[in-house]
Design a protein around this motif. Structure first.
Motif, short mmCIF file in Angstrom:
data_model
loop_
_atom_site.label_atom_id
_atom_site.label_comp_id
_atom_site.label_asym_id
_atom_site.label_seq_id
_atom_site.Cartn_x
_atom_site.Cartn_y
_atom_site.Cartn_z
N VAL A 105 17.63 13.00 38.54
CA VAL A 105 16.52 13.66 37.83
C VAL A 105 17.06 14.69 36.85
CG1 VAL A 105 14.58 15.23 38.15
CG2 VAL A 105 14.80 13.24 39.60
N VAL A 106 18.05 15.49 37.28
CA VAL A 106 18.69 16.46 36.38
C VAL A 106 19.39 15.74 35.23
CG1 VAL A 106 20.40 18.30 36.25
CG2 VAL A 106 18.97 18.08 38.28
N TYR A 107 20.02 14.61 35.55
CA TYR A 107 20.73 13.82 34.54
C TYR A 107 19.79 13.39 33.43
CZ TYR A 107 23.39 9.78 32.77
OH TYR A 107 24.03 8.88 31.98
N TYR A 108 18.66 12.78 33.78
CA TYR A 108 17.72 12.29 32.77
C TYR A 108 16.98 13.43 32.09
CZ TYR A 108 18.48 7.46 34.17
OH TYR A 108 19.04 6.25 34.40
N ALA A 109 16.73 14.53 32.79
CA ALA A 109 16.07 15.67 32.15
C ALA A 109 16.95 16.24 31.04
CB ALA A 109 15.76 16.74 33.20
N LYS A 110 18.26 16.35 31.29
CA LYS A 110 19.14 16.84 30.26
C LYS A 110 19.31 15.81 29.14
CE LYS A 110 19.69 20.62 32.45
NZ LYS A 110 19.00 21.83 31.95
N THR A 260 5.12 22.81 38.42
CA THR A 260 5.35 23.52 39.69
C THR A 260 6.07 22.67 40.71
OG1 THR A 260 3.14 22.83 40.45
CG2 THR A 260 3.33 24.96 39.31
N SER A 261 5.89 21.35 40.64
CA SER A 261 6.45 20.46 41.68
C SER A 261 7.66 19.68 41.19
CB SER A 261 5.37 19.49 42.15
OG SER A 261 4.84 18.75 41.06
N ALA A 262 8.15 19.94 39.99
CA ALA A 262 9.35 19.26 39.48
C ALA A 262 10.30 20.33 38.95
CB ALA A 262 8.98 18.27 38.39
N SER A 263 11.24 20.74 39.80
CA SER A 263 12.12 21.85 39.46
C SER A 263 13.11 21.49 38.37
CB SER A 263 12.87 22.31 40.71
OG SER A 263 13.62 21.23 41.25
N SER A 264 13.50 20.21 38.26
CA SER A 264 14.47 19.81 37.25
C SER A 264 13.87 19.79 35.85
CB SER A 264 15.04 18.43 37.60
OG SER A 264 13.99 17.49 37.68
N VAL A 265 12.55 19.63 35.73
CA VAL A 265 11.87 19.64 34.43
C VAL A 265 10.97 20.87 34.42
CG1 VAL A 265 10.54 18.28 32.79
CG2 VAL A 265 11.88 17.14 34.55
#
Length: 829
Positions: A105-110, A260-265
């Protein structure tokens, strides 16, 4: 441990670069980490190389790369961030594993941020699509609002992609470079760890829009985004498309916020897509207008597009014409826009006319449906339907039979393969076990051999080192070297080395002692030479300091005189204000004295009040304590009075019981006395009737131990019985001493082990002789009297005398030693 340390140091270095905005050092650090991983992959045969396939090591490396990616995006180093993404993909390609969903999730968010900054809208849309799939699949806490925002971002990112191919007209080299770039981006976006070309999907705008619909992303988006999608992709409204899209864009620009429920985005802003959507709407309008119109005024076209001025529309149209998306010309002389060849046979209108014709045919078919015609074949062959049905059923039955046979054959083949596989596995297991045993034995043997060789090599190395050290010392000391013919062993070399070291240490100590002695002599000589020089310098210093002291003292006296003169002048000047100063001082002192007196009075009053309040509190407390103690004493006194009353009552009851018992004993004693008198009278009467004198009654001095009879009524018959009676046998000791005045024989103890009381005791205690039992001649109508010991609670109980069979006297056989001779005498006579 080394990997953990490197990871910790890398994280600290990243935080340092982030805190102080050190971009150059951050790039250098990323390059160092990148080279480190490349060297690990290049030199795989290193002994201390960390195992990247281990979960702990892999997790540490991934944490470092993801932290590097986050810091790069926060510092705005987008090129370094993209290289960090490639590092993460390369690391996972080495170990052939996919990271956890949280890291992906962090990978795709970045990736979405990187592609948006680089204006790669197509790759940006694919990154959003993968991020949406991960959030929907793995984030259980995702709320409906956050899901709508992410889905809306995916749809708007896909719509923002340019609707035409920008590689049209490019050279072969550029096409190859673009193909390679698309392949790299496809690997990064799809996170493909295999490099097979046949598995690669083609990244395009149409493909991503198709995936939006198939994966249900469009259904999760907000209503404004859905309407915008349908207006731009499905509807054909060349004149009204801009006016209908403009309100939707205004609403979309206001959507967004923190998730609020998606910390990576952390935050999604849909307003960033508005410029791209306005450009897309302009292109769609020009495309649809070019399909209907051949010429249009510039003013009319400008009114249809409220987003831009005509100059901006002209720039957009130039780029679209360049990539063959539309065909149009702008004639500023005539103030008109000329679209391309719009004939009926043109490619631009062909698709539109085809769709229009198909719609007209469907409408006509719905209004005027075609009638159903009977088949002519049925008229020719009336039984053809039944034949076809039978043949069809037969074929279906045959097919089912064939399928069953195939299944049976496959089942048998599977069973045979399973048996063969089990046998093969069993044989393979045996072979592996034997191989393991052989390898274990070989390994143990090799290990023992290797240990033995290492011990020998280490001993040999130690011996050689000792030999070299010994040779070095021998060369230094110019001693004789060790002969080659001698037998050299480790122990011999050690002994020689130790002896040489000892000798060298002793020599060194001697040299040091000699040097120390030389230094002592030299230092003593130096001090002897320096003593007169030091004394002369000291005398010169004393003279100089004395002169300096005198000069400074004169200067100080002069300064003191000047200060004194100045102080006198100042005193004379201030003497005029002395009276005013005294008046002011008295006024201040009087005011402060009054204030002090007032505060002292207030303090004393406050202290009096506090003392009075504390005194009242102590009085109240003392009264309470007195009341509590008086109540406790009262309760204690009442309790003692109650206990005393109970004791008096118990004492009174005990006395009454004792009195009652004494009365009952007295009554019983009187009753027994009367019974004894009656019995005695009866006995005397019976003896008188029989004409015999009583023999059972002895004199008072000869009573048995158990007898207590001392009354006068019994004493008289006893005295009468003392005289011999004619015709009766009298014992010898009674003939010699008819009246014995000696003391009675000692009394025997009663049956309870208690000795009988003596005669004085019996006289002092009163006559308490037990009642005599009546013989067989007495009447049995009267019961024997009760035992006085049981009623009186004291005294010894005597055994009642037995009456003989003729009713003669009574006596105890135990208390009279002459009883046996008395019984035998009648037998003689």
């Amino acid at each position: 441990m080394f990997t953990v340390c490197c990871n910790y140091i890398s994280h600290r270095a990243f935080q340092f670069c982030k805190q102080y905005k050190r971009t150059t050092e951050f790039r250098r650090l990323c390059e160092i980490i990148r080279n480190h991983l490349a060297n690990l992959n290049k030199y795989k045969d290193q002994r201390d190389r960390p195992d990247l396939s281990a979960p702990e090591s892999l997790q540490l490396y991934l944490d470092t790369r993801f932290e590097q990616l986050k810091i790069a995006t926060e510092l705005g180093l987008w090129q370094e961030a993209f290289r960090s993404v490639e590092d993460i993909h390369g690391l996972m390609s080495i170990v052939k594993k996919t990271p956890k969903a949280s890291l992906m999730v962090v990978y795709y968010a970045k990736l979405t941020e990187i592609f948006w900054i680089s204006s790669s809208h197509l790759y940006h849309a694919y990154a959003w699509l993968n991020l949406f799939s991960l959030q929907k699949s793995f984030n259980k806490n995702l709320s409906q609002k956050d899901l709508q925002l992410i889905a809306s971002s995916v749809v708007l990112a896909a719509l923002s992609v340019t609707p035409y191919n920008q590689t049209r007209g490019a050279s072969h080299l550029e096409l190859e470079n673009e193909k390679e770039r698309n392949l790299r981006m496809s690997n990064l976006i799809g996170f493909n760890l295999e490099s097979k070309l046949e598995n690669r999907e083609v990244l395009s705008r149409s493909a991503v829009l198709t995936e939006l619909v198939s994966k249900g992303v469009l259904s999760c988006a907000t209503q404004e985004v859905k309407d915008l999608y349908h207006l731009l992709e499905n509807d054909f409204l060349p004149l009204d498309v801009a006016s209908k899209i403009h309100p939707s864009l205004m609403k979309i620009s206001k959507l967004g916020g923190k998730l609020t429920s998606a910390s990576s985005v952390p935050e999604v802003q849909l307003s960033q897509y508005v410029p791209s959507l306005e450009r897309l709407a302009t292109l769609r309008l020009l495309k649809q207008v070019s399909q209907l119109y051949q010429t249009m005024k510039i003013e009319s076209l400008s009114q249809m597009i409220p987003f831009y001025e005509f100059s901006m529309v002209e720039k957009i149209s130039v780029d679209a014409v360049k990539h063959n998306f539309i065909a149009m010309k702008v004639d500023h002389m005539k103030g008109a826009v000329l679209f391309g060849n719009m004939g009926l046979e043109s490619d631009k209108l062909q698709d539109h006319l085809t769709v229009f014709a198909e719609s007209l045919n469907k409408s006509r078919a719905m209004i005027y449906p075609a009638p159903k015609k009977a088949s002519k074949l049925c008229e020719v062959l009336p039984g053809l339907g039944e034949i076809v049905d039978k043949e069809h059923r037969r074929l279906l039955a045959r097919k089912s039979i064939i399928e069953k046979r195939k299944e049976e054959q496959e089942r048998q083949l599977l069973e045979m393969e399973r048996e063969e596989e089990s046998k093969r596995q069993h044989l393979l297991k045996k072979t592996e076990e034997a191989e393991k045993k052989r390898l274990a034995a070989m390994f143990e043997q090799q290990r023992a051999e290797r240990i033995r060789k290492e011990i020998e090599e280490r001993e040999l190395e130690e011996a050689q080192a000792l030999l070299q050290e010994t040779e070095k010392h021998l060369k230094r000391g110019k001693k004789k070297p060790i002969l080659d013919g001698e037998k050299l062993t480790k122990q011999t070399l050690i002994e020689r080395a130790l002896s040489e070291q000892l000798k060298e240490r002793q020599e060194q100590e001697k040299r040091l002692q000699k040097v120390a002695k030389t230094m002592d002599h030299l230092e003593r000589a130096k001090r002897e030479e320096a003593a007169p020089l030091i004394e002369a310098a000291f005398q010169r210093r004393l003279v100089e300091e004395k002169v300096l002291h005198e000069r400074e003292q004169q200067l100080e006296v002069e300064l003191s005189r000047q200060r004194h003169d100045g102080d006198l002048k100042e005193k004379n000047r201030l003497a005029r204000m002395l009276e005013n100063k005294m008046i002011f001082q008295e006024r201040v002192i009087s005011r402060r004295q009054a204030e002090f007196d007032q505060r002292r009075v207030e303090r004393e009053e406050r202290i009096k009040q506090i003392i009075q309040a504390r005194k009242q509190e102590r009085d109240i407390k003392r009264k309470k304590i007195f009341y509590v103690r008086s109540e406790e004493e009262k309760i204690k006194k009442m309790r003692e009075e109650e206990e005393a009353r109970k004791r008096e009552e118990a004492e009174r009851r005990r006395k009454e019981e004792a009195e009652h018992k004494a009365k009952m004993d007295e009554i019983a004693e009187k009753q027994r006395q009367r019974e004894r008198e009656l019995e005695e009278k009866e006995r005397l009467r019976r003896e008188a009737l029989l004409g015999r004198a009583p023999e059972g009654i002895s004199r008072p001095s000869e009573l048995p131990a158990g007898s207590h009879t001392t009354e006068p009524v019994v004493a008289a018959p006893a005295a009468a019985a003392a005289a011999p009676t004619p015709g009766k046998y009298v014992p010898r000791f009674r003939r010699e001493r008819p009246e014995s005045s000696g003391p009675a024989p000692p009394s025997e103890p009663d049956r309870w082990g208690k000795p009988a009381p003596s005669e004085p005791d019996r006289r002092a205690a009163g006559s308490r002789a037990p009642p005599l039992q009546s013989d067989r001649w007495t009447s049995g109508s009267r019961a024997p009297p009760q035992d006085s010991d049981r009623l009186a609670g004291g005294g010894s109980r005597a055994t009642p005398p037995d009456s003989n069979r003729l009713g003669g006297g009574s006596g105890s056989s135990k208390a009279e030693p002459w009883r046996s001779s008395r019984v035998r005498n009648p037998q003689r006579g």
